[in-house]
Each structure stands twice: as C-alpha cells, then as structure tokens.
Design a protein around this motif. Structure first.
Motif, PDB file in Angstrom:
ATOM      1  N   ILE A  91       0.866  -1.181   0.000  1.00 14.35           N
ATOM      2  CA  ILE A  91       0.000   0.000   0.000  1.00 14.35           C
ATOM      3  C   ILE A  91       0.898   1.225   0.000  1.00 14.35           C
ATOM      4  CG2 ILE A  91      -1.690   1.384   1.271  1.00 14.35           C
ATOM      5  CD1 ILE A  91      -2.876  -1.160   2.382  1.00 14.35           C
ATOM      6  N   PHE A  92       0.683   2.097  -0.977  1.00 14.59           N
ATOM      7  CA  PHE A  92       1.378   3.379  -1.018  1.00 14.59           C
ATOM      8  C   PHE A  92       0.354   4.450  -0.651  1.00 14.59           C
ATOM      9  CE2 PHE A  92       3.698   0.593  -3.860  1.00 14.59           C
ATOM     10  CZ  PHE A  92       5.023   0.854  -3.535  1.00 14.59           C
ATOM     11  N   HIS A  93       0.500   5.000   0.545  1.00 14.90           N
ATOM     12  CA  HIS A  93      -0.494   5.976   1.000  1.00 14.90           C
ATOM     13  C   HIS A  93       0.006   7.383   0.686  1.00 14.90           C
ATOM     14  CE1 HIS A  93      -3.662   7.972   2.981  1.00 14.90           C
ATOM     15  NE2 HIS A  93      -2.913   8.418   3.964  1.00 14.90           N
ATOM     16  N   LEU A  94      -0.540   7.947  -0.398  1.00 16.11           N
ATOM     17  CA  LEU A  94      -0.159   9.284  -0.864  1.00 16.11           C
ATOM     18  C   LEU A  94      -1.279  10.305  -0.682  1.00 16.11           C
ATOM     19  CD1 LEU A  94       1.525   8.349  -4.282  1.00 16.11           C
ATOM     20  CD2 LEU A  94       2.555   8.343  -2.000  1.00 16.11           C
ATOM     21  N   ALA A  95      -2.511   9.842  -0.526  1.00 15.44           N
ATOM     22  CA  ALA A  95      -3.655  10.759  -0.501  1.00 15.44           C
ATOM     23  C   ALA A  95      -3.524  11.739   0.664  1.00 15.44           C
ATOM     24  CB  ALA A  95      -4.952   9.971  -0.383  1.00 15.44           C
ATOM     25  N   ALA A  96      -3.583  13.033   0.342  1.00 15.69           N
ATOM     26  CA  ALA A  96      -3.482  14.070   1.370  1.00 15.69           C
ATOM     27  C   ALA A  96      -3.734  15.428   0.735  1.00 15.69           C
ATOM     28  CB  ALA A  96      -2.090  14.070   2.022  1.00 15.69           C
ATOM     29  N   GLN A  97      -4.084  16.395   1.568  1.00  6.68           N
ATOM     30  CA  GLN A  97      -4.065  17.799   1.166  1.00  6.68           C
ATOM     31  C   GLN A  97      -2.613  18.244   1.318  1.00  6.68           C
ATOM     32  OE1 GLN A  97      -3.510  21.132   0.323  1.00  6.68           O
ATOM     33  NE2 GLN A  97      -3.614  21.486   2.543  1.00  6.68           N
ATOM     34  N   SER A  98      -1.926  18.491   0.198  1.00 11.51           N
ATOM     35  CA  SER A  98      -0.468  18.657   0.231  1.00 11.51           C
ATOM     36  C   SER A  98       0.022  20.068  -0.054  1.00 11.51           C
ATOM     37  CB  SER A  98       0.177  17.695  -0.773  1.00 11.51           C
ATOM     38  OG  SER A  98      -0.277  17.976  -2.088  1.00 11.51           O
ATOM     39  N   GLN A 141      -5.543   8.613   6.747  1.00  6.46           N
ATOM     40  CA  GLN A 141      -4.526   7.597   7.029  1.00  6.46           C
ATOM     41  C   GLN A 141      -5.004   6.624   8.097  1.00  6.46           C
ATOM     42  OE1 GLN A 141      -0.315   8.533   7.070  1.00  6.46           O
ATOM     43  NE2 GLN A 141      -0.115   7.412   9.002  1.00  6.46           N
ATOM     44  N   LEU A 142      -5.688   7.131   9.104  1.00  6.11           N
ATOM     45  CA  LEU A 142      -6.231   6.244  10.134  1.00  6.11           C
ATOM     46  C   LEU A 142      -7.155   5.198   9.516  1.00  6.11           C
ATOM     47  CD1 LEU A 142      -6.562   5.541  13.147  1.00  6.11           C
ATOM     48  CD2 LEU A 142      -8.443   7.218  13.207  1.00  6.11           C
ATOM     49  N   ARG A 143      -8.014   5.625   8.571  1.00  7.28           N
ATOM     50  CA  ARG A 143      -8.926   4.686   7.916  1.00  7.28           C
ATOM     51  C   ARG A 143      -8.145   3.617   7.139  1.00  7.28           C
ATOM     52  NH1 ARG A 143     -12.578   5.904  11.381  1.00  7.28           N
ATOM     53  NH2 ARG A 143     -14.059   7.560  10.831  1.00  7.28           N
ATOM     54  N   VAL A 144      -7.068   4.012   6.484  1.00 16.56           N
ATOM     55  CA  VAL A 144      -6.268   3.047   5.716  1.00 16.56           C
ATOM     56  C   VAL A 144      -5.627   2.022   6.653  1.00 16.56           C
ATOM     57  CG1 VAL A 144      -4.221   2.773   4.261  1.00 16.56           C
ATOM     58  CG2 VAL A 144      -5.867   4.602   3.773  1.00 16.56           C
ATOM     59  N   LYS A 178       1.423  16.194   8.844  1.00 14.80           N
ATOM     60  CA  LYS A 178       2.358  15.168   8.384  1.00 14.80           C
ATOM     61  C   LYS A 178       3.105  14.533   9.560  1.00 14.80           C
ATOM     62  CE  LYS A 178       2.425  14.279   4.632  1.00 14.80           C
ATOM     63  NZ  LYS A 178       1.453  13.447   3.865  1.00 14.80           N
ATOM     64  N   VAL A 179       3.407  15.334  10.598  1.00 15.28           N
ATOM     65  CA  VAL A 179       3.995  14.751  11.805  1.00 15.28           C
ATOM     66  C   VAL A 179       3.033  13.731  12.398  1.00 15.28           C
ATOM     67  CG1 VAL A 179       4.724  15.215  14.178  1.00 15.28           C
ATOM     68  CG2 VAL A 179       5.464  16.745  12.337  1.00 15.28           C
ATOM     69  N   ALA A 180       1.759  14.096  12.446  1.00 15.70           N
ATOM     70  CA  ALA A 180       0.753  13.184  12.996  1.00 15.70           C
ATOM     71  C   ALA A 180       0.667  11.902  12.166  1.00 15.70           C
ATOM     72  CB  ALA A 180      -0.601  13.872  13.065  1.00 15.70           C
ATOM     73  N   GLN A 181       0.683  12.032  10.822  1.00 12.58           N
ATOM     74  CA  GLN A 181       0.662  10.846   9.969  1.00 12.58           C
ATOM     75  C   GLN A 181       1.881   9.967  10.223  1.00 12.58           C
ATOM     76  OE1 GLN A 181      -0.788  13.147   6.031  1.00 12.58           O
ATOM     77  NE2 GLN A 181      -0.530  10.960   5.736  1.00 12.58           N
ATOM     78  N   ASP A 182       3.026  10.593  10.344  1.00 13.50           N
ATOM     79  CA  ASP A 182       4.287   9.902  10.611  1.00 13.50           C
ATOM     80  C   ASP A 182       4.171   9.092  11.902  1.00 13.50           C
ATOM     81  OD1 ASP A 182       7.011   9.355  11.405  1.00 13.50           O
ATOM     82  OD2 ASP A 182       7.688  11.001  10.135  1.00 13.50           O
ATOM     83  N   MET A 183       3.737   9.764  12.978  1.00 16.62           N
ATOM     84  CA  MET A 183       3.634   9.111  14.276  1.00 16.62           C
ATOM     85  C   MET A 183       2.547   8.030  14.286  1.00 16.62           C
ATOM     86  SD  MET A 183       6.069  10.359  16.082  1.00 16.62           S
ATOM     87  CE  MET A 183       6.996  10.408  14.529  1.00 16.62           C
ATOM     88  N   LEU A 184       1.475   8.269  13.527  1.00 16.71           N
ATOM     89  CA  LEU A 184       0.407   7.275  13.436  1.00 16.71           C
ATOM     90  C   LEU A 184       0.927   5.995  12.777  1.00 16.71           C
ATOM     91  CD1 LEU A 184      -2.632   7.082  14.136  1.00 16.71           C
ATOM     92  CD2 LEU A 184      -3.116   7.844  11.801  1.00 16.71           C
TER      93      LEU A 184
END
Length: 325
Positions: free
Chosen positions: A75-82, A102-105, A153-159
């Motif tokens: 899984i490549f998780h790229l979806a985001a408001q960037s 990301q949590l849902r993925v 992005k920090v939150a995604q990283d830590m998640l």
C-alpha cells in the motif's frame, strides 16, 4: 509467478501518477483509489493496466472492504491535502483530512486481516524550523513544524509508527524533501515559474513573473527519483523505520527562477507578490539521505537541470493545447 499488487491512494495526484507509471513498468499490478466523482489520473499512464476504485477514504467500511477485496502486497499511502498555503487558510480541513484518511487506511488493513508493506508519504516539512548547525538534516533531528500542513504530516508519521508498534503493521515512513517534475500543479513554485514563462511567451499573460521568497534555499529532487525510492522502500524498508529522501544539496529559489527566465523566448520582469509569501518560512533545507542509501543504494539519478527543462516543456505543451482549442 503471479504479479504483486499495489494499492495506491491519491493515484490522481502528481506523485501518484508518476508512481503508478513506475510500478506498471516494474510489472506490478496497480489498483488506484480516487474519491467518488473525483478526477481520473491525469498522468499519461496506461490506464488499461490500472484498476480504479472510487470510494470515500473517510469511510472506514468502504476502505476496509476495498483492502479486503484487493489484498495488496503493497500500500502506497499518498492521498493528502499537500499544498502548504491551503493549510493556512483551512488548517482544520488539512489536519482532519490528512490524519483521518490515514487512520482509515491503517484500520482498514487490520480489519481486512491482510499484512501488506505500507509506505507512508511524509514530508521534510515535518522538520520545520531547521537550525543552521543541523544541516544536512538527519532522521533523528527534532521536529519543529511551522505550518498546519507540517503538523498533519507529523501526525501521519507518528500514526504509522504507532500502528507498527501496537499492531505490527509493516509501516515504512518516508520524509521526502522538495520534489517536482512534469505534471505538478502550478500552485507550487517550480511549475509556477514555468507556467508563467510559457504563457508569457505566447502572449497569454503580461511578460511578468510573480514570485514569493527567492532567498529560500531548497533541496529539490526529481519526482521520478522519489517514486523509485518509494518502491525500494516497499521492497526493502524496515518496519517502523523512517527515511529521508532528497538530493543532499540546496539551490536558491532565485537560481531556480533564473533558470526559467534565461530560457524564456521573451524578456520578463520579476515582481514580488505578497500572496506568494508564507507566514513562516524555513531559510535552508538540505537532506541527509545516507540512511536510505545505505539500505538500498538509492540516490538521485536525474540532474535537476533536466527536471526543470522537462517542467518547462510540460507547461509549454499545456499552453499550446490550450491555445489550439
């Protein structure tokens, strides 16, 4: 031997299109996720080899059902408001969207009872305010985010790390520094310069290039090198680890602008545009990618001058198509 399958969220985006093209070239079957009613992938990839899933990534049931059906190896998780400036105008939307999706993925992967290798696209923006004595930046550097986007992005990283530590998901966290290439939105600096030059050359706008902070120095890599690294991360990245991606050198935005101006077919005037300034900006970013290089041998292969040429030619072709309509 059957093909491996990759699920790509954000396939309709700039990086998602390039990643898909690369994966297809490597013989990987790709299933791409787009929002229901959203845009089809804009990158010129062979869509005949790509399956598209339309779903709401905020809907945990839909995400889990998709992962259970596809049962991907990657899984490549790229979806985001960037887009960083948008995060200033809509901080809540950026933070909630980027973290919740990301949590849902990750939850969907657990619910589907599959164990793919998951590559999470973070950002050098996580480092935020970098001190001069911290250059080049290593993965161990303190995180000091200076925008709502960076906080997300920090939150995604830590998640990603939390789901590795708590659930043993094979999450590999990537922190790419600035990257660009053909197909990137002109709301970003490099393609923004290129589009203004291309439009001025054919008289679609005044011979003026509007600019933001030209004193900033950025570590910029070709997106095609970045997506190659993402695939290597899926193959070889260690679960729970984080890796920087970049070129290891900085170029000033003034020099980037000069590249495009020097190739313009018409004289141009440079105008400061306050709307292109950020409330907080980092003077210099330089990446230390030695950790990922030691693991995989990866290093950028495409000279940044070629990248800029390709971006300019992309926007010239876009302008030609628009004027031919």
């Amino acid at each position: 031997m059957s093909k491996q399958t990759a699920l790509v969220t954000g396939i309709s985006g700039f990086v998602g299109g390039h990643l898909t093209e690369y994966l297809v070239g490597q013989g990987v079957s790709v299933v791409g996720v787009i929002r229901a009613g959203g845009h089809q992938p804009s990158h010129p990839v062979n869509l005949g080899s790509v399956e598209i899933e339309e779903l709401d990534l905020n809907d945990g049931d839909q995400v889990a059902a998709c992962i259970e059906r596809v049962r991907p190896e990657f899984i490549f998780h790229l979806a985001a408001q960037s887009f960083v400036p948008q995060s200033w105008s809509d901080p809540a939307g950026t933070i909630v969207n980027n973290i919740l999706v990301q949590l849902r993925v990750l939850e969907g992967t657990l619910r589907a009872n599959v164990r793919p290798r998951i590559v999470i696209a973070g950002s050098n923006e996580e480092y935020g305010m970098i001190h001069p004595d911290e250059l080049p930046v290593r993965e161990s550097n303190e995180l000091r985010p200076v925008s709502p986007y960076a906080v997300s992005k920090v939150a995604q990283d830590m998640l990603g790390y939390q789901f590795y530590a708590s659930h043993k998901l094979h999450c590999v966290r990537m922190r790419p520094f600035n990257h660009t290439g053909p197909g990137q939105s002109s709301s970003f600096a490099v393609p923004g310069f290129a589009r203004q030059v291309a439009e001025a050359e054919v008289g679609l706008r005044e011979p003026i290039v509007r600019v933001g902070n030209l004193s900033a120095r950025r570590d910029i890599t070709d997106v095609r090198d970045i997506v190659r690294a993402y695939y290597l991360a899926a193959l070889h990245g260690q679960a729970g680890e984080v890796y920087n991606l970049g070129s290891g050198r900085a170029i000033s935005m003034a020099d980037v602008l000069q590249f495009f101006v020097s190739r313009s077919a018409c004289p141009l005037t440079i105008v400061d545009d306050p709307e292109r300034q950020r409330p907080a900006d980092v003077p210099v970013t330089i990446c230390d990618y030695s950790k990922f290089h030691a693991l995989t041998g990866w290093q950028p292969q495409i000279p940044i001058e070629r990248t800029f040429e390709d971006v300019l030619e992309y926007w010239r072709s876009q302008v030609r198509m628009a004027t031919d309509l």
